[in-house]
Scaffold this motif. Structure first.
Motif, PDB file in Angstrom:
ATOM      1  N   GLY A  72      -2.059   1.011   4.912  1.00 25.44           N
ATOM      2  CA  GLY A  72      -0.864   0.713   5.715  1.00 25.44           C
ATOM      3  C   GLY A  72      -0.914   1.403   7.057  1.00 25.44           C
ATOM      4  O   GLY A  72      -0.495   0.845   8.082  1.00 25.44           O
ATOM      5  N   THR A  73      -1.431   2.622   7.088  1.00 24.15           N
ATOM      6  CA  THR A  73      -1.580   3.347   8.359  1.00 24.15           C
ATOM      7  C   THR A  73      -2.541   2.611   9.276  1.00 24.15           C
ATOM      8  O   THR A  73      -2.294   2.495  10.482  1.00 24.15           O
ATOM      9  CB  THR A  73      -2.091   4.785   8.091  1.00 24.15           C
TER      10      THR A  73
ATOM     11  N   PHE B   5       1.122   6.141  -6.500  1.00 23.43           N
ATOM     12  CA  PHE B   5       0.386   6.286  -7.755  1.00 23.43           C
ATOM     13  C   PHE B   5      -1.112   6.483  -7.546  1.00 23.43           C
ATOM     14  O   PHE B   5      -1.776   7.067  -8.390  1.00 23.43           O
ATOM     15  CB  PHE B   5       0.618   5.051  -8.635  1.00 23.43           C
ATOM     16  N   LEU B   6      -1.630   5.970  -6.438  1.00 23.95           N
ATOM     17  CA  LEU B   6      -3.064   6.069  -6.147  1.00 23.95           C
ATOM     18  C   LEU B   6      -3.246   6.773  -4.808  1.00 23.95           C
ATOM     19  O   LEU B   6      -3.045   6.165  -3.753  1.00 23.95           O
ATOM     20  CB  LEU B   6      -3.694   4.674  -6.096  1.00 23.95           C
ATOM     21  N   PRO B   7      -3.587   8.029  -4.819  1.00 21.52           N
ATOM     22  CA  PRO B   7      -3.722   8.778  -3.565  1.00 21.52           C
ATOM     23  C   PRO B   7      -4.704   8.110  -2.607  1.00 21.52           C
ATOM     24  O   PRO B   7      -5.754   7.631  -3.001  1.00 21.52           O
ATOM     25  CB  PRO B   7      -4.265  10.137  -4.025  1.00 21.52           C
ATOM     26  N   GLY B   8      -4.305   8.060  -1.361  1.00 14.27           N
ATOM     27  CA  GLY B   8      -5.163   7.515  -0.311  1.00 14.27           C
ATOM     28  C   GLY B   8      -4.938   6.051   0.007  1.00 14.27           C
ATOM     29  O   GLY B   8      -5.303   5.582   1.084  1.00 14.27           O
ATOM     30  N   VAL B   9      -4.344   5.289  -0.919  1.00 11.44           N
ATOM     31  CA  VAL B   9      -4.132   3.854  -0.678  1.00 11.44           C
ATOM     32  C   VAL B   9      -3.186   3.634   0.503  1.00 11.44           C
ATOM     33  O   VAL B   9      -3.325   2.663   1.250  1.00 11.44           O
ATOM     34  CB  VAL B   9      -3.604   3.158  -1.951  1.00 11.44           C
TER      35      VAL B   9
ATOM     36  N   THR C 237       0.831  -1.211   0.000  1.00  8.81           N
ATOM     37  CA  THR C 237       0.000   0.000   0.000  1.00  8.81           C
ATOM     38  C   THR C 237       0.863   1.259   0.000  1.00  8.81           C
ATOM     39  O   THR C 237       0.452   2.289  -0.530  1.00  8.81           O
ATOM     40  CB  THR C 237      -0.977   0.017   1.182  1.00  8.81           C
ATOM     41  N   GLY C 238       2.052   1.179   0.592  1.00 10.26           N
ATOM     42  CA  GLY C 238       2.962   2.320   0.555  1.00 10.26           C
ATOM     43  C   GLY C 238       3.421   2.630  -0.853  1.00 10.26           C
ATOM     44  O   GLY C 238       3.444   3.784  -1.287  1.00 10.26           O
ATOM     45  N   ILE C 239       3.775   1.575  -1.599  1.00  9.67           N
ATOM     46  CA  ILE C 239       4.199   1.758  -2.990  1.00  9.67           C
ATOM     47  C   ILE C 239       3.019   2.190  -3.862  1.00  9.67           C
ATOM     48  O   ILE C 239       3.117   3.125  -4.669  1.00  9.67           O
ATOM     49  CB  ILE C 239       4.849   0.468  -3.533  1.00  9.67           C
TER      50      ILE C 239
END
Length: 199
Positions: free
Chosen positions: A153-154, A145-149, A139-141
């Motif tokens: 991870g958070t 490219f996809l805001p919010g993804v 999800t970090g990677i």
């Protein structure tokens, strides 16, 4: 990390060191040993003579199991966390003075005590680290490219923080239900038959 349980409240469970347990086993005063890890973890390595009663099975069938236990019970898991939770379950069900193997299988093996080994498997805590780490990494990677993804991870990080503070782990509970971690010894009838055979 441990499977999801309510936090242990009250006095710290009575602990038994690996050396003390080895002495009991050596002089013929062997207590009943209940290994509360998943069947997969148990098959990988366990103390000879231990009975596999996963924590979820123990909780669900405590009354049935209690009829086959006396006060001399030692609870075993990987490091002591799940065993402490099992101690609370049994104590609340009316079993007097169940004890926890201090440090669990990690301490038992570190002390050079005898272990019966099967096929190698990842223990539940290692599986949780793999899944959580993979979710955070992916999800970090993807968040580049996809805001919010990256918020997934958070959320995983928040869940792990809560798991540490509350001594619970929802991810561990879910992973323990996978076929990889389950097996015929999770069946309460098998556990009771094993306990009866050693009576």
């Amino acid at each position: 990390m441990t499977t999801r349980e309510s936090r242990h409240v009250g006095p710290t469970p009575a602990a038994l060191t690996p050396a003390a347990l080895r002495q009991l086993l050596g002089n013929g005063n062997a207590p009943r040993m209940l290994d509360v890890r998943t069947p997969g973890e148990f098959r990988t390595s366990h103390i000879p003579g231990a009975h596999n009663v996963p924590l979820s099975t123990l909780r669900e069938h405590r009354a049935e199991l209690l009829a086959h236990l006396d006060g001399d019970v030692v609870l075993v898991c990987r490091s002591g966390g799940r065993a402490a939770q099992a101690e609370q379950v049994l104590a609340e069900a009316g079993l007097a003075n169940p004890r926890v193997l201090d440090g669990g299988m990690l301490a038992w093996e570190a002390a050079g005590a005898p272990v019966r080994r099967g096929g190698a498997r990842w223990d539940l805590e290692r599986q949780v680290r793999l899944v959580a780490g993979s979710l955070v990494l992916v999800t970090g990677i993807a968040g580049l490219f996809l805001p919010g993804v990256h918020l997934i991870g958070t959320a995983v990080g928040a869940g792990l923080t809560f798991a540490a503070l509350s001594n619970t782990c929802a991810m561990g509970m879910l992973l323990s239900r996978l076929p990889y971690n389950r097996g015929p010894r999770a069946d309460v009838r098998t556990a009771i038959a094993s306990l009866r055979a050693r009576s």
